[in-house]
Design a protein around this motif. Structure first.
Motif, PDB file in Angstrom:
ATOM      1  N   PRO A 133       0.515  -1.221   0.161  1.00 42.80           N
ATOM      2  CA  PRO A 133       0.838   0.235  -0.177  1.00 42.80           C
ATOM      3  C   PRO A 133       0.685   1.273   0.125  1.00 42.80           C
ATOM      4  O   PRO A 133       0.366   2.734  -0.538  1.00 42.80           O
ATOM      5  CB  PRO A 133      -0.360  -0.253   1.916  1.00 42.80           C
ATOM      6  N   GLU A 134       2.236   1.088  -0.023  1.00 39.64           N
ATOM      7  CA  GLU A 134       3.041   2.108   0.407  1.00 39.64           C
ATOM      8  C   GLU A 134       3.688   2.522  -0.818  1.00 39.64           C
ATOM      9  O   GLU A 134       4.247   3.893  -0.925  1.00 39.64           O
ATOM     10  CB  GLU A 134       3.600   2.726   1.856  1.00 39.64           C
ATOM     11  N   ASN A 135       4.781   1.508  -1.305  1.00 39.87           N
ATOM     12  CA  ASN A 135       5.119   1.886  -3.094  1.00 39.87           C
ATOM     13  C   ASN A 135       5.101   0.269  -2.929  1.00 39.87           C
ATOM     14  O   ASN A 135       4.411   0.022  -3.204  1.00 39.87           O
ATOM     15  CB  ASN A 135       6.768   1.330  -1.331  1.00 39.87           C
ATOM     16  N   ARG A 136       6.266   0.847  -4.571  1.00 38.36           N
ATOM     17  CA  ARG A 136       5.713   0.398  -5.647  1.00 38.36           C
ATOM     18  C   ARG A 136       7.540  -0.631  -5.756  1.00 38.36           C
ATOM     19  O   ARG A 136       8.423   0.269  -6.194  1.00 38.36           O
ATOM     20  CB  ARG A 136       5.757   0.837  -6.804  1.00 38.36           C
ATOM     21  N   PHE A 137       8.004  -2.030  -5.861  1.00 40.15           N
ATOM     22  CA  PHE A 137       9.391  -2.545  -5.172  1.00 40.15           C
ATOM     23  C   PHE A 137       8.763  -2.818  -6.330  1.00 40.15           C
ATOM     24  O   PHE A 137       8.415  -3.358  -6.619  1.00 40.15           O
ATOM     25  CB  PHE A 137       8.829  -3.128  -4.275  1.00 40.15           C
ATOM     26  N   VAL A 138      10.908  -2.971  -7.399  1.00 36.52           N
ATOM     27  CA  VAL A 138      11.436  -4.503  -7.706  1.00 36.52           C
ATOM     28  C   VAL A 138      12.017  -5.214  -7.101  1.00 36.52           C
ATOM     29  O   VAL A 138      13.017  -4.400  -6.379  1.00 36.52           O
ATOM     30  CB  VAL A 138      12.165  -3.414  -9.219  1.00 36.52           C
ATOM     31  N   VAL A 139      11.726  -6.235  -7.170  1.00 37.91           N
ATOM     32  CA  VAL A 139      12.969  -7.539  -6.235  1.00 37.91           C
ATOM     33  C   VAL A 139      13.070  -7.824  -7.813  1.00 37.91           C
ATOM     34  O   VAL A 139      12.556  -8.438  -8.910  1.00 37.91           O
ATOM     35  CB  VAL A 139      12.152  -7.773  -6.096  1.00 37.91           C
ATOM     36  N   VAL A 140      14.647  -7.797  -7.664  1.00 37.59           N
ATOM     37  CA  VAL A 140      15.814  -9.159  -8.699  1.00 37.59           C
ATOM     38  C   VAL A 140      16.199  -9.786  -8.149  1.00 37.59           C
ATOM     39  O   VAL A 140      16.967  -9.544  -7.302  1.00 37.59           O
ATOM     40  CB  VAL A 140      16.632  -7.582  -9.379  1.00 37.59           C
ATOM     41  N   ALA A 141      16.387 -10.716  -8.467  1.00 33.21           N
ATOM     42  CA  ALA A 141      17.010 -12.103  -8.164  1.00 33.21           C
ATOM     43  C   ALA A 141      17.790 -13.077  -9.124  1.00 33.21           C
ATOM     44  O   ALA A 141      17.279 -13.123 -10.233  1.00 33.21           O
ATOM     45  CB  ALA A 141      16.237 -12.950  -7.894  1.00 33.21           C
ATOM     46  N   SER A 142      18.900 -12.907  -8.774  1.00 33.26           N
ATOM     47  CA  SER A 142      19.963 -13.597  -9.796  1.00 33.26           C
ATOM     48  C   SER A 142      20.623 -14.546  -9.452  1.00 33.26           C
ATOM     49  O   SER A 142      20.533 -14.492  -8.482  1.00 33.26           O
ATOM     50  CB  SER A 142      21.079 -12.510 -10.354  1.00 33.26           C
ATOM     51  N   ALA A 143      21.173 -15.679 -10.236  1.00 37.71           N
ATOM     52  CA  ALA A 143      21.916 -16.777  -9.854  1.00 37.71           C
ATOM     53  C   ALA A 143      22.567 -17.372 -10.639  1.00 37.71           C
ATOM     54  O   ALA A 143      22.339 -17.145 -12.011  1.00 37.71           O
ATOM     55  CB  ALA A 143      21.717 -17.787  -9.027  1.00 37.71           C
ATOM     56  N   PHE A 144      23.412 -18.174 -10.654  1.00 39.80           N
ATOM     57  CA  PHE A 144      23.958 -18.983 -11.982  1.00 39.80           C
ATOM     58  C   PHE A 144      23.639 -20.366 -11.908  1.00 39.80           C
ATOM     59  O   PHE A 144      23.533 -21.575 -10.649  1.00 39.80           O
ATOM     60  CB  PHE A 144      25.591 -19.411 -11.714  1.00 39.80           C
ATOM     61  N   ASP A 145      23.310 -20.860 -12.914  1.00 37.29           N
ATOM     62  CA  ASP A 145      22.108 -22.346 -13.060  1.00 37.29           C
ATOM     63  C   ASP A 145      23.513 -23.610 -13.454  1.00 37.29           C
ATOM     64  O   ASP A 145      23.474 -23.868 -14.492  1.00 37.29           O
ATOM     65  CB  ASP A 145      21.100 -22.199 -14.137  1.00 37.29           C
ATOM     66  N   GLN A 146      23.980 -24.270 -12.510  1.00 42.82           N
ATOM     67  CA  GLN A 146      25.081 -24.486 -12.487  1.00 42.82           C
ATOM     68  C   GLN A 146      24.525 -26.257 -12.771  1.00 42.82           C
ATOM     69  O   GLN A 146      24.671 -27.014 -13.981  1.00 42.82           O
ATOM     70  CB  GLN A 146      25.626 -24.432 -10.857  1.00 42.82           C
ATOM     71  N   TYR A 147      23.722 -26.394 -11.981  1.00 41.57           N
ATOM     72  CA  TYR A 147      22.721 -27.410 -12.156  1.00 41.57           C
ATOM     73  C   TYR A 147      22.379 -28.157 -13.426  1.00 41.57           C
ATOM     74  O   TYR A 147      22.567 -28.684 -14.316  1.00 41.57           O
ATOM     75  CB  TYR A 147      21.664 -28.390 -11.418  1.00 41.57           C
ATOM     76  N   GLY A 148      21.244 -27.091 -14.152  1.00 42.94           N
ATOM     77  CA  GLY A 148      20.790 -26.930 -15.020  1.00 42.94           C
ATOM     78  C   GLY A 148      21.422 -27.158 -16.735  1.00 42.94           C
ATOM     79  O   GLY A 148      21.574 -27.418 -17.584  1.00 42.94           O
ATOM     80  N   ARG A 149      22.830 -26.454 -16.083  1.00 42.11           N
ATOM     81  CA  ARG A 149      23.532 -26.208 -17.520  1.00 42.11           C
ATOM     82  C   ARG A 149      24.938 -27.501 -17.405  1.00 42.11           C
ATOM     83  O   ARG A 149      25.010 -28.097 -18.255  1.00 42.11           O
ATOM     84  CB  ARG A 149      24.605 -25.589 -17.339  1.00 42.11           C
ATOM     85  N   GLY A 150      24.832 -28.280 -16.507  1.00 38.53           N
ATOM     86  CA  GLY A 150      25.386 -29.379 -16.522  1.00 38.53           C
ATOM     87  C   GLY A 150      24.667 -30.393 -17.034  1.00 38.53           C
ATOM     88  O   GLY A 150      25.362 -31.500 -17.623  1.00 38.53           O
ATOM     89  N   LYS A 151      23.484 -30.058 -16.627  1.00 43.56           N
ATOM     90  CA  LYS A 151      22.748 -31.188 -17.363  1.00 43.56           C
ATOM     91  C   LYS A 151      22.620 -30.828 -19.018  1.00 43.56           C
ATOM     92  O   LYS A 151      22.540 -32.285 -19.608  1.00 43.56           O
ATOM     93  CB  LYS A 151      21.253 -31.584 -16.940  1.00 43.56           C
ATOM     94  N   LEU A 152      22.451 -30.177 -19.660  1.00 47.27           N
ATOM     95  CA  LEU A 152      22.784 -29.637 -20.776  1.00 47.27           C
ATOM     96  C   LEU A 152      23.522 -30.573 -21.479  1.00 47.27           C
ATOM     97  O   LEU A 152      23.756 -31.098 -22.413  1.00 47.27           O
ATOM     98  CB  LEU A 152      22.639 -28.365 -21.164  1.00 47.27           C
ATOM     99  N   ARG A 153      24.963 -30.040 -20.798  1.00 54.04           N
ATOM    100  CA  ARG A 153      26.191 -30.416 -21.406  1.00 54.04           C
ATOM    101  C   ARG A 153      26.239 -31.844 -21.283  1.00 54.04           C
ATOM    102  O   ARG A 153      26.502 -32.227 -22.557  1.00 54.04           O
ATOM    103  CB  ARG A 153      27.004 -30.312 -20.135  1.00 54.04           C
ATOM    104  N   ASN A 154      25.581 -32.572 -20.325  1.00 56.04           N
ATOM    105  CA  ASN A 154      25.549 -34.124 -20.432  1.00 56.04           C
ATOM    106  C   ASN A 154      24.469 -34.750 -21.705  1.00 56.04           C
ATOM    107  O   ASN A 154      25.102 -35.476 -22.432  1.00 56.04           O
ATOM    108  CB  ASN A 154      25.538 -34.401 -19.439  1.00 56.04           C
TER     109      ASN A 154
END
Length: 470
Positions: free
Chosen positions: A131-152
Motif C-alpha cells: 500500500p505504501e510503495n512499488r518495489f522491484v525485486v531482482v533475483a539472479s544466480a548461476f544455473d550450475q545444475y541446469g547447465r551441467g545437465k545440458l552439457r551431459n
C-alpha cells in the motif's frame, strides 16, 4: 562411385539429417524447459525475499541476510536486490552487486516481470507492490545444475548421433548389396553373351520386381538381335547364291564362245544371252538394295496425296509395256474419284502394285490379273486376283520371307524378293497386306491402306529410286 555406394551414402545422409534435427530439437526444448524451471525458482526467491523484508516487520536487512546465507536451497552465486520506486537499493543479499539497468526496472514495473541473461547469470526482475510503495525485486544466480545437465545431454546426443550414423552406413551397405545383388547377376550374365551365343538368356528371377522387368527387357532385346543376326546371315547367304547364278552363267557362255572361232551371228547370240543375264543380275541387285533400304527405314515416308485409281492405271501401262502378252483388268465399281485419294509415296506404292500384278501374271497360265479397288469409311482396299495354281497352306506362312519361293514357282525365273519388298512398303504406309489362296483356285492379295496417313519425316531419294529401278 557405384550405385551401392550412392544408395548407402544417400540413405546415411537422410537418416543422419533426421537424427540431427531430432537431437537438436531435444536439446532446444530441454534447454528451454531448464531455463523456465530456473527462472521459476528465481521468481519464487524474489517474492519470498520481498515478502519477508517488506511485509514482515520483525525481519530487518541483517536478519534477512542471515536467513539467505543459511538457506539450504540457496542457488549458486545467488543475489537478491530490492529497489524502491526511485530505483534506490533497499536491500542486497550479496557483496558483489549486480548492475541492473534502469530500463529493466521500468520494464518490470510495466509488465510485472522481466527476465534476461547477464553474463553467466540468469536474472528475473519482478514488481512487488504494497500500500505504501512499488518495489522491484531482482533475483539472479548461476544455473550450475541446469547447465551441467545440458552439457551431459549434448554429449549423449552427439555420441548417439555418431553411433547411429555409423550403424546406418554399415546397414546401408549391407542392404544395398542384397538389393542390388540381382542387378549384379544380370550384369554378369549379359557380359557373357556375345555374337556367338545370342540364344542365351538372362535369368528373370521372380518375374515381378523391377530387376525382373529389366531382365525381361534384355531378353526381348536379345531375341530381336538374334532374329536380326539370323536374318542378316540368311540374307547374305541367299543374296550370294542368287548373284552367283547369273555370274556363273555369263562366265560359262563366255568360256564356251572362246573355245573356237565363231561367226558374227554366233557371237551376237552369245552377247545377247550375256546381256540378258546381266539385266537379270542388275534387277536382282536393285531389288536387294531396295529391300535392304526399305527394311532399314524405321520412320514414316514423306507422304503426299495420291490418287490410287490413277496409280493403278499407270502401273498397268508400265506392266504391259514390259510384258505385252500379259492381261490386266481393273474394276473400280461406282466409287467417286474423290473417295479414291489417300496419302502415300507414289513411286513406292507403284512398285508394290507392280510386283503384285507381275507375280499374278507370271505364275498363272493365262497371264491374267484382275485388280479391284474399293473403299471403306477409313481405308482403301486393292484386291489383286489371279488364276494361278494357288499357294499351299503350309507355304503361305513363309510367302513374305525374303528369297522364299513356293514349289510351284520354281519353273519360272525369279528371286523371291518382290513380296518381301511389297509387304515392307505397305507397312511403311501403315497398311496391311493379306493373302487368301487355295490350291487350284488361284490367289487373292488384299492391300489395305488408310485414307489419311500422318506426314512422315524421313526417307531418302535413293530409297525411292532403288525401289523403282524402271
Amino acid at each position: 562411385m557405384t550405385i551401392r555406394e550412392k544408395i548407402s551414402y544417400l540413405f546415411a545422409c537422410i537418416t543422419a539429417s533426421i537424427l540431427l534435427v531430432f537431437s537438436l530439437a531435444i536439446y532446444f526444448f530441454s534447454a528451454q524447459y531448464s531455463l523456465q524451471a530456473f527462472q521459476t525458482r528465481l521468481r519464487e526467491k524474489a517474492f519470498t525475499t520481498g515478502r519477508l523484508l517488506i511485509d514482515v516487520q520483525e525481519i530487518d536487512e541483517t536478519l534477512l541476510k542471515i536467513i539467505d546465507h543459511n538457506n539450504l536451497t540457496s542457488l549458486p552465486n545467488e543475489e537478491v536486490i530490492i529497489y524502491d520506486y526511485q530505483n534506490h537499493i533497499l536491500y542486497k543479499s550479496g557483496t558483489d552487486t549486480l548492475f541492473v539497468p534502469t530500463e529493466v526496472l521500468n520494464q518490470a514495473r510495466l509488465e510485472g516481470e522481466y527476465a534476461y541473461r547477464a553474463g553467466n547469470r540468469e536474472v528475473v526482475a519482478v514488481k512487488y507492490t504494497d500500500p505504501e510503495n512499488r518495489f522491484v525485486v531482482v533475483a539472479s544466480a548461476f544455473d550450475q545444475y541446469g547447465r551441467g545437465k545440458l552439457r551431459n545431454l549434448a554429449l549423449i546426443l552427439a555420441l548417439g548421433w555418431l553411433a547411429c550414423v555409423g550403424v546406418v552406413i554399415g546397414a546401408g551397405f549391407f542392404f544395398a548389396r542384397g538389393v542390388l545383388h540381382p542387378m549384379t547377376r544380370v550384369v554378369d550374365q549379359v557380359a557373357r553373351i556375345s555374337a556367338s551365343n545370342l540364344d542365351a538368356r538372362v535369368n528373370e528371377g521372380n518375374g515381378q520386381d523391377e530387376i525382373a522387368q529389366l531382365a525381361q527387357t534384355f531378353n526381348q532385346m536379345l531375341s530381336r538381335l538374334q532374329a536380326a543376326f539370323e536374318t542378316q546371315r540368311s540374307f547374305v547367304a541367299n543374296a550370294s547364291h542368287e548373284l552367283r547364278t547369273p555370274l556363273t552363267a555369263m562366265a560359262g557362255e563366255i568360256d564356251v564362245a572362246l573355245l573356237q572361232e565363231r561367226s558374227v551371228e554366233e557371237y551376237q547370240e552369245v552377247l545377247q544371252s550375256v546381256q540378258d543375264d546381266n539385266k537379270q543380275m542388275i534387277r536382282l541387285v536393285n531389288n536387294l538394295l531396295a529391300l535392304a533400304q526399305v527394311s532399314g527405314a524405321t520412320a514414316s515416308l514423306p507422304l503426299r496425296p495420291v490418287s490410287i485409281d490413277e496409280l493403278l492405271w499407270q502401273t498397268r501401262e508400265r506392266l504391259l509395256q514390259q510384258h505385252p502378252a500379259y492381261s490386266v483388268d481393273l474394276w473400280f465399281g461406282t466409287v467417286d474419284e474423290g473417295d479414291l485419294e489417300g496419302e502415300g509415296n507414289e513411286q513406292l506404292l507403284q512398285t508394290a502394285f507392280f510386283n503384285l500384278m507381275e507375280n499374278a501374271c507370271k505364275y498363272s497360265d493365262p497371264h491374267w490379273v484382275g485388280v479391284e479397288l474399293s473403299t471403306t469409311a477409313t481405308a482403301l482396299c486393292v484386291r489383286i486376283i489371279d488364276k494361278g495354281p494357288g499357294i499351299p497352306l503350309a507355304e503361305q506362312a513363309r510367302i513374305f520371307e525374303p528369297f522364299f519361293r513356293a514349289n510351284h514357282t520354281q519353273r519360272v525365273a525369279g528371286h523371291g524378293i518382290g513380296l518381301s519388298l511389297t509387304q515392307r512398303i505397305v507397312q511403311l504406309h501403315q497398311g496391311t497386306l493379306a493373302l487368301h489362296s487355295s490350291e487350284g483356285q488361284g490367289s487373292v492379295f488384299t492391300v489395305t491402306l488408310p485414307r489419311a496417313v500422318g506426314v512422315g519425316t524421313s526417307a531418302t531419294n535413293a530409297l525411292i529410286a532403288s525401289a523403282n529401278p524402271g
